[in-house]
Design a protein around this motif. Structure first.
Motif, mmCIF file in Angstrom:
data_model
loop_
_atom_site.group_PDB
_atom_site.id
_atom_site.type_symbol
_atom_site.label_atom_id
_atom_site.label_comp_id
_atom_site.label_asym_id
_atom_site.label_seq_id
_atom_site.Cartn_x
_atom_site.Cartn_y
_atom_site.Cartn_z
ATOM 1 N N HIS A 1 -12.039 17.373 -3.280
ATOM 2 C CA HIS A 1 -12.878 18.394 -2.662
ATOM 3 C C HIS A 1 -13.930 17.711 -1.805
ATOM 4 N N PRO A 2 -14.375 18.393 -0.739
ATOM 5 C CA PRO A 2 -15.468 17.832 0.064
ATOM 6 C C PRO A 2 -16.727 17.749 -0.794
ATOM 7 N N SER A 3 -17.546 16.765 -0.507
ATOM 8 C CA SER A 3 -18.783 16.586 -1.253
ATOM 9 C C SER A 3 -19.954 17.119 -0.435
ATOM 10 N N GLN A 4 -20.884 17.779 -1.099
ATOM 11 C CA GLN A 4 -22.092 18.209 -0.395
ATOM 12 C C GLN A 4 -22.793 16.977 0.134
ATOM 13 N N GLY A 5 -23.208 17.011 1.365
ATOM 14 C CA GLY A 5 -23.870 15.860 1.966
ATOM 15 C C GLY A 5 -22.900 14.895 2.620
ATOM 16 N N GLY A 6 -21.616 15.218 2.606
ATOM 17 C CA GLY A 6 -20.629 14.375 3.274
ATOM 18 C C GLY A 6 -19.766 13.590 2.318
ATOM 19 N N GLY A 7 -18.650 13.179 2.835
ATOM 20 C CA GLY A 7 -17.693 12.438 2.028
ATOM 21 C C GLY A 7 -16.808 13.381 1.221
ATOM 22 N N LYS A 8 -16.116 12.802 0.283
ATOM 23 C CA LYS A 8 -15.212 13.593 -0.560
ATOM 24 C C LYS A 8 -15.184 13.022 -1.969
ATOM 25 N N VAL A 9 -14.703 13.827 -2.886
ATOM 26 C CA VAL A 9 -14.479 13.404 -4.264
ATOM 27 C C VAL A 9 -12.996 13.586 -4.546
ATOM 28 N N VAL A 10 -12.339 12.507 -4.959
ATOM 29 C CA VAL A 10 -10.958 12.577 -5.413
ATOM 30 C C VAL A 10 -11.003 12.496 -6.933
ATOM 31 N N TRP A 11 -10.317 13.405 -7.599
ATOM 32 C CA TRP A 11 -10.418 13.482 -9.044
ATOM 33 C C TRP A 11 -9.024 13.501 -9.685
ATOM 34 N N ALA A 12 -8.992 13.106 -10.943
ATOM 35 C CA ALA A 12 -7.762 13.126 -11.724
ATOM 36 C C ALA A 12 -8.121 13.468 -13.166
ATOM 37 N N GLU A 13 -7.283 14.285 -13.776
ATOM 38 C CA GLU A 13 -7.515 14.691 -15.169
ATOM 39 C C GLU A 13 -6.391 14.183 -16.053
ATOM 40 N N ARG B 1 0.831 -1.196 0.000
ATOM 41 C CA ARG B 1 0.000 0.000 0.000
ATOM 42 C C ARG B 1 0.871 1.253 0.000
ATOM 43 N N GLY B 2 0.229 2.393 -0.308
ATOM 44 C CA GLY B 2 0.902 3.672 -0.165
ATOM 45 C C GLY B 2 1.444 4.285 -1.442
ATOM 46 N N ARG B 3 1.248 3.620 -2.578
ATOM 47 C CA ARG B 3 1.764 4.156 -3.845
ATOM 48 C C ARG B 3 0.684 4.729 -4.740
ATOM 49 N N GLY B 4 -0.587 4.583 -4.383
ATOM 50 C CA GLY B 4 -1.690 4.920 -5.275
ATOM 51 C C GLY B 4 -1.658 6.333 -5.822
ATOM 52 N N LEU B 5 -1.535 7.320 -4.955
ATOM 53 C CA LEU B 5 -1.561 8.702 -5.433
ATOM 54 C C LEU B 5 -0.277 9.068 -6.160
ATOM 55 N N PHE B 6 0.827 8.390 -5.841
ATOM 56 C CA PHE B 6 2.072 8.568 -6.587
ATOM 57 C C PHE B 6 1.870 8.109 -8.032
ATOM 58 N N VAL B 7 1.222 6.965 -8.195
ATOM 59 C CA VAL B 7 0.923 6.438 -9.531
ATOM 60 C C VAL B 7 -0.036 7.378 -10.261
ATOM 61 N N VAL B 8 -1.072 7.826 -9.574
ATOM 62 C CA VAL B 8 -2.045 8.745 -10.179
ATOM 63 C C VAL B 8 -1.335 10.001 -10.679
ATOM 64 N N SER B 9 -0.476 10.582 -9.849
ATOM 65 C CA SER B 9 0.211 11.822 -10.255
ATOM 66 C C SER B 9 1.158 11.592 -11.433
ATOM 67 N N ALA B 10 1.682 10.382 -11.569
ATOM 68 C CA ALA B 10 2.583 10.079 -12.684
ATOM 69 C C ALA B 10 1.836 9.962 -14.016
ATOM 70 N N PHE B 11 0.557 9.599 -13.971
ATOM 71 C CA PHE B 11 -0.204 9.366 -15.197
ATOM 72 C C PHE B 11 -1.173 10.487 -15.541
ATOM 73 N N CYS B 12 -1.312 11.485 -14.678
ATOM 74 C CA CYS B 12 -2.309 12.529 -14.877
ATOM 75 C C CYS B 12 -1.676 13.900 -14.996
ATOM 76 N N GLU B 13 -2.375 14.776 -15.671
ATOM 77 C CA GLU B 13 -1.945 16.169 -15.754
ATOM 78 C C GLU B 13 -2.048 16.815 -14.382
ATOM 79 N N LYS B 14 -3.145 16.514 -13.678
ATOM 80 C CA LYS B 14 -3.347 17.042 -12.338
ATOM 81 C C LYS B 14 -4.373 16.175 -11.622
ATOM 82 N N TRP B 15 -4.341 16.245 -10.294
ATOM 83 C CA TRP B 15 -5.327 15.546 -9.488
ATOM 84 C C TRP B 15 -5.581 16.376 -8.241
ATOM 85 N N GLY B 16 -6.666 16.079 -7.563
ATOM 86 C CA GLY B 16 -6.993 16.792 -6.342
ATOM 87 C C GLY B 16 -8.212 16.168 -5.683
#
Length: 154
Positions: A140-152, A123-138
């Motif tokens: 934001h909190p979701s209305q009603g609770g939880g969060k949204v993780v996104w990658a472009e 474990r622990g490499r997921g966002l490293f991999v995401v950042s290597a394959f994407c222009e950007k990622w981030g």
């Protein structure tokens, strides 16, 4: 955010095979969208984000035990949650010519934290991999609770 030409939402049970179904969904719809060239990278990024969503929703990454019966692998115990007890995550895909947005909603309010990769750990490499394959990622909190993780991807 712009209007996307194509959009898809896929609710997934927060269980170990959610990444598999996310990959199959991408494999099915991207050629219809004219985005076949993005399938492999999108599958990789979606797998990482969906896996994180399962973990942070309290879902299980435990795979079912299987036995070979009559030449077929059959589960010997179920890892599916009981009706009404399981967490859900949501995969959202948006595409317009040359641009893809992958979003995963989970019920956790905890922000994602990129780590320096430990290439020995499982474990622990997921966002490293995401950042290597994407222009950007981030995220934001979701209305009603939880969060949204996104990658472009471009």
């Amino acid at each position: 955010m712009s209007d996307w030409t194509y959009h898809s939402n896929l609710p997934l049970a927060a269980i170990a095979d959610a990444p598999y179904w996310a990959r199959r969904h991408i494999e099915d719809i991207f050629p219809k969208w004219g985005a076949a060239s993005l399938v492999m990278n999108a599958q990789l990024v979606a797998t990482e984000l969906v896996t994180n969503g399962v973990r942070h929703s309290g879902g299980s990454m435990e795979l079912p035990e299987v036995a070979i019966t009559g030449g077929r692998a059959m589960p010997t115990k179920s890892v599916l949650p009981k009706k009404g007890e399981g967490a859900i995550i949501r995969l959202s895909l948006s595409y317009e010519e040359g641009r893809l947005l992958i979003e995963v909603w989970d019920k956790s309010d905890t922000p994602p934290a990129a780590q320096l990769p430990d290439f020995v750990s499982e474990r622990g490499r997921g966002l490293f991999v995401v950042s290597a394959f994407c222009e950007k990622w981030g995220w934001h909190p979701s209305q009603g609770g939880g969060k949204v993780v996104w990658a472009e991807l471009h």
